[in-house]
Design a protein around this motif. Structure first.
Motif, PDB file in Angstrom:
ATOM      1  N   ARG B 137       0.861  -1.228  -0.168  1.00  0.00           N
ATOM      2  CA  ARG B 137       0.054   0.005  -0.026  1.00  0.00           C
ATOM      3  C   ARG B 137       1.039   1.153   0.222  1.00  0.00           C
ATOM      4  O   ARG B 137       0.644   1.914   0.967  1.00  0.00           O
ATOM      5  CB  ARG B 137      -0.964   0.010   1.250  1.00  0.00           C
ATOM      6  CG  ARG B 137      -1.817  -1.104   1.298  1.00  0.00           C
ATOM      7  CD  ARG B 137      -2.387  -1.357   2.682  1.00  0.00           C
ATOM      8  NE  ARG B 137      -1.575  -1.827   3.518  1.00  0.00           N
ATOM      9  CZ  ARG B 137      -1.243  -1.142   4.644  1.00  0.00           C
ATOM     10  NH1 ARG B 137      -1.896  -0.227   4.983  1.00  0.00           N
ATOM     11  NH2 ARG B 137      -0.327  -1.723   5.540  1.00  0.00           N
ATOM     12  N   ASP B 140      -0.775   4.774   0.282  1.00  0.00           N
ATOM     13  CA  ASP B 140      -1.378   4.913   1.892  1.00  0.00           C
ATOM     14  C   ASP B 140      -0.139   5.408   2.495  1.00  0.00           C
ATOM     15  O   ASP B 140      -0.204   6.540   3.446  1.00  0.00           O
ATOM     16  CB  ASP B 140      -1.764   3.761   2.223  1.00  0.00           C
ATOM     17  CG  ASP B 140      -3.265   3.548   1.806  1.00  0.00           C
ATOM     18  OD1 ASP B 140      -3.828   4.254   0.910  1.00  0.00           O
ATOM     19  OD2 ASP B 140      -3.917   2.712   2.102  1.00  0.00           O
ATOM     20  N   ARG B 144       0.522   9.058   4.478  1.00  0.00           N
ATOM     21  CA  ARG B 144       0.338   9.271   5.830  1.00  0.00           C
ATOM     22  C   ARG B 144       1.738  10.052   6.435  1.00  0.00           C
ATOM     23  O   ARG B 144       1.577  10.788   7.338  1.00  0.00           O
ATOM     24  CB  ARG B 144       0.239   8.047   6.309  1.00  0.00           C
ATOM     25  CG  ARG B 144      -0.680   8.115   7.733  1.00  0.00           C
ATOM     26  CD  ARG B 144      -1.138   6.829   8.018  1.00  0.00           C
ATOM     27  NE  ARG B 144      -2.049   6.269   7.010  1.00  0.00           N
ATOM     28  CZ  ARG B 144      -3.295   6.643   6.898  1.00  0.00           C
ATOM     29  NH1 ARG B 144      -3.742   7.870   7.210  1.00  0.00           N
ATOM     30  NH2 ARG B 144      -3.879   6.178   5.785  1.00  0.00           N
ATOM     31  N   GLU B 186      -7.209  12.936  11.389  1.00  0.00           N
ATOM     32  CA  GLU B 186      -8.117  12.031  10.668  1.00  0.00           C
ATOM     33  C   GLU B 186      -8.470  10.826  11.748  1.00  0.00           C
ATOM     34  O   GLU B 186      -9.460  10.226  11.428  1.00  0.00           O
ATOM     35  CB  GLU B 186      -7.175  11.317   9.719  1.00  0.00           C
ATOM     36  CG  GLU B 186      -7.811  10.723   8.626  1.00  0.00           C
ATOM     37  CD  GLU B 186      -7.104   9.851   7.657  1.00  0.00           C
ATOM     38  OE1 GLU B 186      -6.049  10.132   7.833  1.00  0.00           O
ATOM     39  OE2 GLU B 186      -7.763   9.357   6.666  1.00  0.00           O
ATOM     40  N   ILE B 187      -7.821  10.724  12.846  1.00  0.00           N
ATOM     41  CA  ILE B 187      -8.106   9.891  13.931  1.00  0.00           C
ATOM     42  C   ILE B 187      -9.486  10.163  14.389  1.00  0.00           C
ATOM     43  O   ILE B 187     -10.172   9.275  14.503  1.00  0.00           O
ATOM     44  CB  ILE B 187      -7.355   9.661  14.974  1.00  0.00           C
ATOM     45  CG1 ILE B 187      -5.848   9.131  14.255  1.00  0.00           C
ATOM     46  CG2 ILE B 187      -7.568   8.832  16.128  1.00  0.00           C
ATOM     47  CD1 ILE B 187      -4.403   9.265  15.152  1.00  0.00           C
ATOM     48  N   LEU B 188      -9.573  11.436  14.504  1.00  0.00           N
ATOM     49  CA  LEU B 188     -10.870  12.012  15.161  1.00  0.00           C
ATOM     50  C   LEU B 188     -12.286  11.582  14.088  1.00  0.00           C
ATOM     51  O   LEU B 188     -13.274  11.152  14.626  1.00  0.00           O
ATOM     52  CB  LEU B 188     -10.719  13.258  15.537  1.00  0.00           C
ATOM     53  CG  LEU B 188     -10.026  13.826  16.537  1.00  0.00           C
ATOM     54  CD1 LEU B 188     -10.065  15.404  16.961  1.00  0.00           C
ATOM     55  CD2 LEU B 188     -10.416  13.056  18.030  1.00  0.00           C
ATOM     56  N   ARG B 190     -12.297   9.422  11.784  1.00  0.00           N
ATOM     57  CA  ARG B 190     -12.543   8.022  11.674  1.00  0.00           C
ATOM     58  C   ARG B 190     -13.275   7.660  12.826  1.00  0.00           C
ATOM     59  O   ARG B 190     -14.384   6.761  12.708  1.00  0.00           O
ATOM     60  CB  ARG B 190     -11.396   7.468  11.481  1.00  0.00           C
ATOM     61  CG  ARG B 190     -10.703   7.520   9.963  1.00  0.00           C
ATOM     62  CD  ARG B 190      -9.664   6.483  10.012  1.00  0.00           C
ATOM     63  NE  ARG B 190      -9.131   6.313   8.587  1.00  0.00           N
ATOM     64  CZ  ARG B 190      -8.482   5.432   7.917  1.00  0.00           C
ATOM     65  NH1 ARG B 190      -8.154   4.314   9.062  1.00  0.00           N
ATOM     66  NH2 ARG B 190      -7.943   5.455   6.669  1.00  0.00           N
ATOM     67  N   ALA B 191     -12.882   8.193  13.977  1.00  0.00           N
ATOM     68  CA  ALA B 191     -13.616   7.809  15.263  1.00  0.00           C
ATOM     69  C   ALA B 191     -15.210   8.168  15.166  1.00  0.00           C
ATOM     70  O   ALA B 191     -15.956   7.434  15.612  1.00  0.00           O
ATOM     71  CB  ALA B 191     -13.070   8.460  16.598  1.00  0.00           C
ATOM     72  N   PRO B 586      -3.867  11.564  19.459  1.00  0.00           N
ATOM     73  CA  PRO B 586      -2.834  10.594  19.048  1.00  0.00           C
ATOM     74  C   PRO B 586      -2.052  11.589  17.627  1.00  0.00           C
ATOM     75  O   PRO B 586      -2.841  11.575  16.706  1.00  0.00           O
ATOM     76  CB  PRO B 586      -3.478   9.479  18.439  1.00  0.00           C
ATOM     77  CG  PRO B 586      -4.731   9.338  19.282  1.00  0.00           C
ATOM     78  CD  PRO B 586      -5.239  10.774  19.343  1.00  0.00           C
ATOM     79  N   GLY B 587      -1.001  12.227  17.799  1.00  0.00           N
ATOM     80  CA  GLY B 587      -0.507  13.219  16.839  1.00  0.00           C
ATOM     81  C   GLY B 587       0.165  12.452  15.747  1.00  0.00           C
ATOM     82  O   GLY B 587      -0.006  11.261  15.481  1.00  0.00           O
ATOM     83  N   PRO B 588       1.138  13.229  15.037  1.00  0.00           N
ATOM     84  CA  PRO B 588       1.808  12.605  13.798  1.00  0.00           C
ATOM     85  C   PRO B 588       2.701  11.463  14.458  1.00  0.00           C
ATOM     86  O   PRO B 588       3.114  11.585  15.473  1.00  0.00           O
ATOM     87  CB  PRO B 588       2.734  13.648  13.289  1.00  0.00           C
ATOM     88  CG  PRO B 588       2.448  14.788  14.257  1.00  0.00           C
ATOM     89  CD  PRO B 588       1.209  14.616  15.259  1.00  0.00           C
ATOM     90  N   ASP B 589       3.115  10.845  13.625  1.00  0.00           N
ATOM     91  CA  ASP B 589       4.144   9.654  14.173  1.00  0.00           C
ATOM     92  C   ASP B 589       5.538  10.157  14.286  1.00  0.00           C
ATOM     93  O   ASP B 589       6.432   9.593  14.977  1.00  0.00           O
ATOM     94  CB  ASP B 589       4.283   8.567  12.958  1.00  0.00           C
ATOM     95  CG  ASP B 589       2.952   7.678  12.775  1.00  0.00           C
ATOM     96  OD1 ASP B 589       2.230   7.787  13.580  1.00  0.00           O
ATOM     97  OD2 ASP B 589       2.679   7.359  11.530  1.00  0.00           O
TER      98      ASP B 589
END
Lengths: 54, 690
Positions: B137, B140, B144, B186-188, B190-191, B586-589
């Motif tokens: 992927r 993707d 990200r 995006e986490i929010l 998607r949640a 949960p922020g950026p990696d």
């Protein structure tokens, strides 16, 4: 005096403790599966809610 | 993302295998590529774009010719010649290698080759255990790490920055969404989607175990939600219609501008439309100022009665001789304590003299009143004096509004006349175009009307859903299972509402923070008194903040460039700040971002070059700069030299006999930038400077 601005975390941190736990666990699940376009995650979320609300 | 190295093979003008080009980080985080025009600076930038996103910058000509000409000429007929780009990078504790290949077939035809296309890129990664894995992927994963919508900021073409300053509405939305994605929002999102669907599942469970009344309420709510969904779909459809009609209108305007008979009329219409928009904006802004004036100062005109009764009261006290009091309580008290008057009469208990002095106590109390009266008198006078000023300002603003309204109405009349003229134009093409334009305009108005009424319907439905929600919650549950199911539904509802609220705050918070950072960065690099603005839909602008009212100013190319640099620097700073927070969304990696810039100094004057050169190394964790010798020499070199870790020279082999010699001095050594080709081919080589 100007009120202190609400931070994005306030609604989560000011929730009853079980709701805060549910939200944090859900966000963690979402982050773990972020690289998948359409993760199958609903059953995990239901599990979290059922575990936290007994 | 931390860049480790890039390697090119037969890619565009770079013949053969290039050395591995290393990008370092830390205190000295700048890698410089120096080359003359045509030596491959833009090619280097595009090697990143092509490899990671399959795109090229606008000025990159003949993008289908990726394989080096000399390599093709030297190959045997019938053989396949490859060009490739390979990038090694690290992200979130993993090492990655991404490679992409383009192929051509050497032929005997006139052209000498036919394209065989590009192979899909390969991406491999190794975790801390050192084991390499293939990743499928790819887009993707790359999306990200550095979202594609933001890639023009991270891979920055300094010669084509106008799209960054003036993006279209759609591009702005993409930029905003990509920046938020980078920060983990995006986490929010998607949640919210997933929790919404889970909530429905839990409600169905409740319906199964609930009594008839609960079932009815849940069904009613589900019906309302379904209706809401349908209206939202219709709203999206209407948005698409409006966009389509708008496009149609723009095309018609363009055509009318090209027709000799009416191009002047259309130009007039363009001018009037622009003027009308300006007036509408001014009307809105004056309205805002008026509201502000009324909110802050209108109270003064309602205080007439209160100030009059205050004056009457003070006058009465003065008439009675109680003001000014002329004597203080403390003074009378001291006399009574010492039991002796100022006239030396003894003030023994129950004596007539003491009684007379004690009477003064009551009147002396008025000294406090007097002090307050003087202070209040000052305030009251100030309020009274401010009233004419308030009316003056209101009148002025009202006048401005009136003028704007009259102007708008005049412009509309003129626009009507133009419409009439075009509609009745003897040339059929023109009258038909105008009729089509009228239709498009009418369709836009109609669609906007329907949207407005739909918004109202949605609001009412949400109210209904809220009320049903509370009814469902309040409904007495008898069975234990039902109670539990209800609590779970409530918990899901609560969690959902909180995540939505959090998302909402995040939007405002994010934009505010971003603007603060952009303003700070811009002011450190720019000499102008201008201040950046960021609209709700992420349109960057500049205003002159010297006067009382901030006036929009048209940014020069140099300022646009500084704005763009400030924008990307701010996004990176914000991502770093989010990453640094231990407790948070949960922020950026990662907090490591590179910026690769082609000719970022081209449009800047010497002063700006120094300022920008000094700040560029601070913008990102790693900075890769491609510059010409003239851009680099002097101010930029002076500002950046302490931060440069590696320098590479792009040596251009020319087939021209008469060429201008160009060389660069680095660390006391001289490097040629242009040399005579020894083999009749034009190509470039990358040389590392030690």
């Amino acid at each position: 005096m100007e009120n202190k601005k609400e931070s994005p975390l306030d609604p989560i941190n000011n929730a009853p403790s079980e709701i805060t736990k549910i939200i944090k666990r859900i966000l963690r699940l979402e982050k773990d599966k972020l690289s998948q376009k359409k993760p199958h995650i609903n059953s995990d979320i239901i599990k979290v809610i059922k575990e936290e609300i007994q | 993302m931390r860049l480790i190295s890039l390697q090119l093979n037969n890619f565009r003008q770079f013949y053969g295998l290039s050395p591995e080009l290393h990008f370092l980080h830390g205190e000295k985080n700048v890698t410089v590529f120096l080359g003359t025009n045509g030596a491959g600076k833009t090619t280097l930038l595009n090697s990143f774009n092509w490899l990671l996103y399959g795109t090229f910058t606008k000025g990159f000509l003949l993008p289908e010719q990726l394989v080096n000409k000399r390599a093709i000429r030297e190959a045997q007929e019938g053989s396949t010649v490859e060009a490739w780009v390979q990038l090694k990078f690290e992200h979130d504790g993993r090492k990655y290698v991404i490679k992409k290949i383009a192929q051509v077939l050497k032929t005997g035809n006139e052209n000498g080759w036919v394209p065989r296309g590009e192979l899909a890129p390969t991406l491999q990664w190794a975790g801390p255990d050192g084991k390499w894995n293939n990743e499928e992927r790819i887009s993707d994963i790359i999306g990200r790490i550095l979202p594609e919508d933001l890639h023009t900021y991270f891979f920055f073409d300094g010669e084509r920055i106008e799209r960054i300053m003036q993006p279209t509405k759609k591009e702005r939305e993409e930029i905003a969404n990509a920046a938020k994605k980078l920060l983990g929002v995006e986490i929010l999102d998607r949640a919210i989607i997933h929790l919404n669907s889970v909530r429905k599942d839990l409600e169905s469970e409740l319906k199964e175990v609930g009594d008839a009344e609960t079932k009815k309420l849940v069904e009613e709510k589900q019906a309302a939600e379904e209706e809401c969904k349908n209206i939202y779909q219709r709203q999206e459809e209407l948005d698409r219609n409006i966009d389509g009609q708008q496009e149609r209108k723009t095309e018609i305007d363009l055509r009318l501008r090209q027709l000799d008979e009416v191009k002047n009329i259309q130009a007039k219409r363009d001018e009037l439309t622009a003027e009308k928009e300006k007036r509408i904006k001014s009307l809105q802004s004056t309205g805002d100022q008026l509201a502000k004036e009324i909110t802050s100062n209108a109270y003064s005109i309602f205080l007439g009665y209160a100030t009059q009764s205050f004056q009457d009261l003070i006058d009465l006290l003065r008439k009675r001789g109680e003001l000014p009091s002329g004597i203080k309580t403390q003074f009378v008290k001291d006399l009574l304590d010492k039991k002796i008057c100022i006239c030396n009469s003894p003030l023994e208990e129950s004596s007539i003299a003491r009684k007379a002095v004690e009477d003064w106590m009551g009147r002396a109390g008025l000294a406090d009143v007097e002090e307050k009266a003087i202070r209040m008198g000052g305030e009251v006078t100030k309020i009274e004096q401010s009233i004419p000023g308030f009316w003056g300002r209101v009148d002025q603003l009202q006048d401005r509004r009136r003028t704007d309204r009259e102007e708008i109405s005049r412009i509309e009349d003129e626009l009507d006349e133009i419409r009439e003229k075009l509609r009745n134009n003897p040339k059929e093409e023109i009258s038909s175009l105008e009729k089509q334009r009228d239709e498009a305009e009418a369709a836009i108005i109609e669609a906007n009307r329907e949207k407005g009424s739909n918004d109202e319907k949605i609001r009412a439905l949400y109210e209904k859903i809220d009320s049903l929600d509370s009814k469902i919650v309040k409904h007495q549950a008898n069975e234990e299972r039902q109670k539990l199911a209800q609590r779970r539904v409530e918990a899901a509802n609560d969690a959902l509402a909180r995540i939505k609220r959090s998302r909402q705050i995040f939007d405002v918070y994010f934009r505010d923070n971003l603007l603060k950072r952009i303003t700070k960065l811009f002011s450190t690099m720019s000499f102008t008194p201008y201040r950046p603005t960021l609209s709700e839909d992420y349109e960057l602008g500049l205003v002159d903040s010297q006067g009382k009212d901030a006036m929009p100013v048209a940014a020069s190319t140099g300022e646009s460039q500084i704005m763009s640099l400030s924008f990307i620097g701010s996004i990176i700073e914000e991502a770093r700040a989010n990453h640094a927070k231990k407790e948070g969304l949960p922020g950026p990696d990662s907090s490591t971002f590179p910026v690769v810039m082609d000719s970022p100094f081209g449009y800047l004057s010497d002063n700006y070059r120094f300022q920008v050169g000094e700040h560029i190394p601070k913008l990102a964790s790693q900075v890769v700069v491609m510059v010409s010798n003239t851009q680099w020499r002097g101010k930029v070199e002076q500002a950046m030299s302490g931060k440069v870790n590696k320098t590479y020279v792009l040596v251009y082999y020319t087939t021209e006999d008469n060429f201008d010699k160009e060389f660069v001095e680095i660390n006391g050594n001289s490097y040629d930038l242009v040399v005579q080709s020894p083999n009749g081919f034009e190509y470039s080589e990358i040389v590392e400077v030690n």
